[in-house]
Design a protein around this motif. Structure first.
Motif, PDB file in Angstrom:
ATOM      1  N   GLN A 117       7.131   6.119  12.851  1.00 19.29           N
ATOM      2  CA  GLN A 117       6.529   7.346  13.373  1.00 19.29           C
ATOM      3  C   GLN A 117       5.827   8.170  12.302  1.00 19.29           C
ATOM      4  O   GLN A 117       5.430   9.307  12.560  1.00 19.29           O
ATOM      5  CB  GLN A 117       7.609   8.196  14.054  1.00 19.29           C
ATOM      6  CG  GLN A 117       8.386   7.472  15.141  1.00 19.29           C
ATOM      7  CD  GLN A 117       7.491   6.870  16.198  1.00 19.29           C
ATOM      8  OE1 GLN A 117       6.535   7.504  16.671  1.00 19.29           O
ATOM      9  NE2 GLN A 117       7.779   5.624  16.589  1.00 19.29           N
ATOM     10  N   ILE A 118       5.677   7.630  11.121  1.00 20.43           N
ATOM     11  CA  ILE A 118       5.022   8.373  10.035  1.00 20.43           C
ATOM     12  C   ILE A 118       3.526   8.063  10.042  1.00 20.43           C
ATOM     13  O   ILE A 118       3.106   6.933   9.790  1.00 20.43           O
ATOM     14  CB  ILE A 118       5.632   7.995   8.671  1.00 20.43           C
ATOM     15  CG1 ILE A 118       7.112   8.385   8.640  1.00 20.43           C
ATOM     16  CG2 ILE A 118       4.873   8.672   7.536  1.00 20.43           C
ATOM     17  CD1 ILE A 118       7.821   8.025   7.356  1.00 20.43           C
ATOM     18  N   PRO A 119       2.675   9.040  10.348  1.00 20.44           N
ATOM     19  CA  PRO A 119       1.227   8.804  10.484  1.00 20.44           C
ATOM     20  C   PRO A 119       0.490   8.891   9.149  1.00 20.44           C
ATOM     21  O   PRO A 119      -0.399   9.731   8.964  1.00 20.44           O
ATOM     22  CB  PRO A 119       0.802   9.926  11.434  1.00 20.44           C
ATOM     23  CG  PRO A 119       1.722  11.051  11.090  1.00 20.44           C
ATOM     24  CD  PRO A 119       3.044  10.431  10.698  1.00 20.44           C
ATOM     25  N   ASP A 120       0.841   8.035   8.234  1.00 19.34           N
ATOM     26  CA  ASP A 120       0.208   8.045   6.922  1.00 19.34           C
ATOM     27  C   ASP A 120      -0.550   6.733   6.752  1.00 19.34           C
ATOM     28  O   ASP A 120       0.041   5.669   6.603  1.00 19.34           O
ATOM     29  CB  ASP A 120       1.267   8.204   5.826  1.00 19.34           C
ATOM     30  CG  ASP A 120       0.658   8.516   4.460  1.00 19.34           C
ATOM     31  OD1 ASP A 120      -0.456   8.027   4.178  1.00 19.34           O
ATOM     32  OD2 ASP A 120       1.304   9.232   3.675  1.00 19.34           O
ATOM     33  N   GLU A 121      -1.868   6.799   6.774  1.00 21.34           N
ATOM     34  CA  GLU A 121      -2.690   5.593   6.710  1.00 21.34           C
ATOM     35  C   GLU A 121      -2.611   4.884   5.362  1.00 21.34           C
ATOM     36  O   GLU A 121      -3.046   3.738   5.243  1.00 21.34           O
ATOM     37  CB  GLU A 121      -4.144   5.945   7.019  1.00 21.34           C
ATOM     38  CG  GLU A 121      -4.355   6.471   8.435  1.00 21.34           C
ATOM     39  CD  GLU A 121      -5.814   6.769   8.723  1.00 21.34           C
ATOM     40  OE1 GLU A 121      -6.631   6.703   7.765  1.00 21.34           O
ATOM     41  OE2 GLU A 121      -6.148   7.062   9.895  1.00 21.34           O
ATOM     42  N   ARG A 122      -2.049   5.550   4.354  1.00 26.54           N
ATOM     43  CA  ARG A 122      -1.960   4.937   3.025  1.00 26.54           C
ATOM     44  C   ARG A 122      -0.825   3.927   2.933  1.00 26.54           C
ATOM     45  O   ARG A 122      -0.782   3.124   1.996  1.00 26.54           O
ATOM     46  CB  ARG A 122      -1.743   6.014   1.959  1.00 26.54           C
ATOM     47  CG  ARG A 122      -2.839   7.080   1.888  1.00 26.54           C
ATOM     48  CD  ARG A 122      -2.430   8.156   0.898  1.00 26.54           C
ATOM     49  NE  ARG A 122      -1.153   8.785   1.301  1.00 26.54           N
ATOM     50  CZ  ARG A 122      -0.341   9.443   0.471  1.00 26.54           C
ATOM     51  NH1 ARG A 122      -0.666   9.554  -0.813  1.00 26.54           N
ATOM     52  NH2 ARG A 122       0.774  10.000   0.917  1.00 26.54           N
ATOM     53  N   ILE A 123       0.121   3.953   3.902  1.00 29.91           N
ATOM     54  CA  ILE A 123       1.310   3.111   3.823  1.00 29.91           C
ATOM     55  C   ILE A 123       1.002   1.712   4.356  1.00 29.91           C
ATOM     56  O   ILE A 123       0.582   1.545   5.502  1.00 29.91           O
ATOM     57  CB  ILE A 123       2.468   3.729   4.621  1.00 29.91           C
ATOM     58  CG1 ILE A 123       2.782   5.133   4.099  1.00 29.91           C
ATOM     59  CG2 ILE A 123       3.702   2.840   4.527  1.00 29.91           C
ATOM     60  CD1 ILE A 123       3.839   5.859   4.906  1.00 29.91           C
ATOM     61  N   TRP A 124       1.247   0.720   3.518  1.00 25.98           N
ATOM     62  CA  TRP A 124       1.057  -0.672   3.899  1.00 25.98           C
ATOM     63  C   TRP A 124       2.359  -1.430   3.680  1.00 25.98           C
ATOM     64  O   TRP A 124       3.104  -1.160   2.732  1.00 25.98           O
ATOM     65  CB  TRP A 124      -0.076  -1.304   3.081  1.00 25.98           C
ATOM     66  CG  TRP A 124      -1.434  -0.847   3.566  1.00 25.98           C
ATOM     67  CD1 TRP A 124      -1.893   0.435   3.619  1.00 25.98           C
ATOM     68  CD2 TRP A 124      -2.481  -1.673   4.061  1.00 25.98           C
ATOM     69  NE1 TRP A 124      -3.174   0.463   4.117  1.00 25.98           N
ATOM     70  CE2 TRP A 124      -3.562  -0.817   4.400  1.00 25.98           C
ATOM     71  CE3 TRP A 124      -2.633  -3.047   4.243  1.00 25.98           C
ATOM     72  CZ2 TRP A 124      -4.757  -1.289   4.907  1.00 25.98           C
ATOM     73  CZ3 TRP A 124      -3.828  -3.527   4.751  1.00 25.98           C
ATOM     74  CH2 TRP A 124      -4.880  -2.658   5.087  1.00 25.98           C
ATOM     75  N   VAL A 125       2.619  -2.380   4.538  1.00 32.29           N
ATOM     76  CA  VAL A 125       3.868  -3.126   4.532  1.00 32.29           C
ATOM     77  C   VAL A 125       3.634  -4.508   3.931  1.00 32.29           C
ATOM     78  O   VAL A 125       2.689  -5.206   4.301  1.00 32.29           O
ATOM     79  CB  VAL A 125       4.435  -3.268   5.964  1.00 32.29           C
ATOM     80  CG1 VAL A 125       5.790  -3.971   5.930  1.00 32.29           C
ATOM     81  CG2 VAL A 125       4.530  -1.904   6.635  1.00 32.29           C
ATOM     82  N   VAL A 126       4.507  -4.895   3.008  1.00 31.18           N
ATOM     83  CA  VAL A 126       4.393  -6.201   2.365  1.00 31.18           C
ATOM     84  C   VAL A 126       5.511  -7.103   2.892  1.00 31.18           C
ATOM     85  O   VAL A 126       6.678  -6.927   2.537  1.00 31.18           O
ATOM     86  CB  VAL A 126       4.503  -6.084   0.831  1.00 31.18           C
ATOM     87  CG1 VAL A 126       4.285  -7.460   0.189  1.00 31.18           C
ATOM     88  CG2 VAL A 126       3.499  -5.079   0.291  1.00 31.18           C
ATOM     89  N   PRO A 127       5.179  -8.065   3.746  1.00 29.35           N
ATOM     90  CA  PRO A 127       6.220  -8.967   4.272  1.00 29.35           C
ATOM     91  C   PRO A 127       6.670  -9.969   3.222  1.00 29.35           C
ATOM     92  O   PRO A 127       5.968 -10.232   2.243  1.00 29.35           O
ATOM     93  CB  PRO A 127       5.525  -9.664   5.443  1.00 29.35           C
ATOM     94  CG  PRO A 127       4.081  -9.645   5.074  1.00 29.35           C
ATOM     95  CD  PRO A 127       3.857  -8.377   4.291  1.00 29.35           C
ATOM     96  N   MET A 128       7.866 -10.513   3.430  1.00 24.60           N
ATOM     97  CA  MET A 128       8.392 -11.536   2.538  1.00 24.60           C
ATOM     98  C   MET A 128       8.913 -12.687   3.381  1.00 24.60           C
ATOM     99  O   MET A 128       9.614 -12.482   4.361  1.00 24.60           O
ATOM    100  CB  MET A 128       9.511 -10.960   1.667  1.00 24.60           C
ATOM    101  CG  MET A 128       9.930 -11.877   0.523  1.00 24.60           C
ATOM    102  SD  MET A 128      11.250 -13.005   0.999  1.00 24.60           S
ATOM    103  CE  MET A 128      12.660 -11.913   0.962  1.00 24.60           C
ATOM    104  N   HIS A 129       8.523 -13.885   3.022  1.00 22.89           N
ATOM    105  CA  HIS A 129       8.891 -15.068   3.795  1.00 22.89           C
ATOM    106  C   HIS A 129       9.798 -15.970   2.968  1.00 22.89           C
ATOM    107  O   HIS A 129       9.634 -16.099   1.754  1.00 22.89           O
ATOM    108  CB  HIS A 129       7.632 -15.830   4.221  1.00 22.89           C
ATOM    109  CG  HIS A 129       6.666 -14.999   4.991  1.00 22.89           C
ATOM    110  ND1 HIS A 129       6.885 -14.607   6.288  1.00 22.89           N
ATOM    111  CD2 HIS A 129       5.468 -14.454   4.620  1.00 22.89           C
ATOM    112  CE1 HIS A 129       5.869 -13.870   6.698  1.00 22.89           C
ATOM    113  NE2 HIS A 129       4.998 -13.765   5.715  1.00 22.89           N
ATOM    114  N   LEU A 130      10.733 -16.611   3.647  1.00 26.31           N
ATOM    115  CA  LEU A 130      11.693 -17.502   2.991  1.00 26.31           C
ATOM    116  C   LEU A 130      11.958 -18.677   3.920  1.00 26.31           C
ATOM    117  O   LEU A 130      12.015 -18.520   5.138  1.00 26.31           O
ATOM    118  CB  LEU A 130      12.976 -16.731   2.688  1.00 26.31           C
ATOM    119  CG  LEU A 130      14.098 -17.427   1.937  1.00 26.31           C
ATOM    120  CD1 LEU A 130      14.832 -16.405   1.077  1.00 26.31           C
ATOM    121  CD2 LEU A 130      15.072 -18.082   2.902  1.00 26.31           C
TER     122      LEU A 130
END
Length: 361
Positions: A324-337
């Motif tokens: 719910q945080i409307p900050d366009e600067r935030i990007w998510v880095v997924p991790m796969h295993l």
């Protein structure tokens, strides 16, 4: 530069501080041995579960990368024809009085961030239940879906009420101890060190986590107690980052590194080992300022608005708390295993063995 708020530094190497606390660690060890003695003498009556249990845990305080392993295990077991269910304590959950089923839309504040992450990553493919008393979660899960034939417990090595028949190459239940590049620190039990149990505890196998570039660091932590134990090395890789508020908007790590100066990128991690996230980013060419918070720490819009950066990178585990945080600067880095073939074959060989309870008089 990294802003680090984490476990005491003296947990990583022995010195005056850890030696001063060692008597308390000794007392803690006596309690552990007494509990184990009660279990060995069958003074603590527990009822084995009707289906096999795979426990993915750690003996070190703080995360070692268990949740991605739980996801990979569930997906691989499903490919092998099993129908897994997942249980979790629900760390950080509030006002929980009965077992609760988790979906991708569940509130992390009510059920914990890790179960929600699992549900989201697996698209609700597997039933997930949370409750501190794991036996109650198992009962509720099997009542709702009796077709579940294997249960994966996200943590629970120290949960004595979770009865199991340790495989030790002969049973059907399995205990994994997850270990990362930090090893066991100074080797002391709490509070002088980071260990919940002695490093010499029995286990069916050790799972060593890390990225492919970490391989050269592992020989340094292959100390004497580890020799001769079954172990599997699970390599992890960072995926393509996506914008928190628009999952379809993606940008590679290389593109981020080429677009922004290092002082314009901030990485935030509220996980057990934040430094690993920062190091993995650096190995991919992203030199970011790192802000490490305590495991499961809350993240708010006010916290992010105070960060002076053009791009903020966070983990998937933290992302579930930030929807719910409307900050366009935030990007998510997924991790796969992924689970190796040798590990999958060994798992299958253990799980297919007869239930030892059938032969107990």
């Amino acid at each position: 530069m990294h802003i680090i708020r984490k476990a005491p530094q003296f947990w990583e190497r022995r010195g005056p501080s850890s030696l001063l606390l060692w008597p308390l660690s000794y007392l803690y060890g006596l309690v552990i041995r007494a509990r184990q003695l009660f279990a060995d003498l069958d003074l603590i009556k527990t009822k084995p579960q009707p289906v096999p249990i795979i426990i993915v845990g750690n003996i070190r305080v703080g995360g070692t990368g268990k949740t991605p392993i739980v996801i990979a295990l569930a997906e691989r077991l499903a490919q092998l024809g099993w129908k897994p269910g997942i249980i979790n304590r629900g760390y950080g959950a509030t006002n929980q009085t009965i077992p609760m089923q988790v979906t991708s839309d569940s509130d992390p504040a009510l059920v914990g961030d890790e179960p929600v992450l699992i549900a989201q990553r697996t698209a609700n493919q597997f039933p997930i239940w949370v409750f501190p008393k794991r036996n109650h979660s198992i009962a509720a899960m099997l009542k709702q879906d009796p077709s579940i034939n294997v249960i994966i417990s996200d943590d629970g090595l120290q949960h004595r009420d979770l009865a199991r028949w340790p495989a030790r190459e002969g049973g059907r239940d399995i205990e994994f101890v997850v270990r990362d590049q930090r090893g066991e620190g100074n080797g002391f039990l709490l509070p002088a060190g980071p260990l919940r149990e002695p490093a010499s505890r029995e286990r069916d196998a050790t799972l060593i986590t890390g990225s492919s570039s970490d391989r050269t660091t592992y020989p340094a932590i292959m100390d004497e107690y580890f020799l001769g134990r079954r172990a599997f090395t699970l390599q992890s890789e960072l995926g393509i980052p996506y914008q928190l508020q628009n999952r379809n908007n993606t940008q590679s790590l290389q593109a981020i590194a080429d677009t922004f100066l290092p002082n314009a990128i901030t990485a935030v991690a509220a996980i057990g080992n934040p430094q690993r996230f920062f190091d993995d980013l650096l190995k991919q060419g992203v030199a970011a300022k790192g802000i490490a918070l305590g495991d499961h720490a809350p993240l708010t819009a006010e916290f992010f608005s105070a960060i002076q950066a053009q791009r903020i990178l966070i983990t998937e585990k933290d992302a579930v708390k930030c929807q719910q945080i409307p900050d366009e600067r935030i990007w998510v880095v997924p991790m796969h295993l992924s689970i190796t073939e040798s590990m999958a074959e060994w798992l299958q060989s253990i799980l297919l063995r007869p239930d030892p309870n059938r032969y107990t008089l």
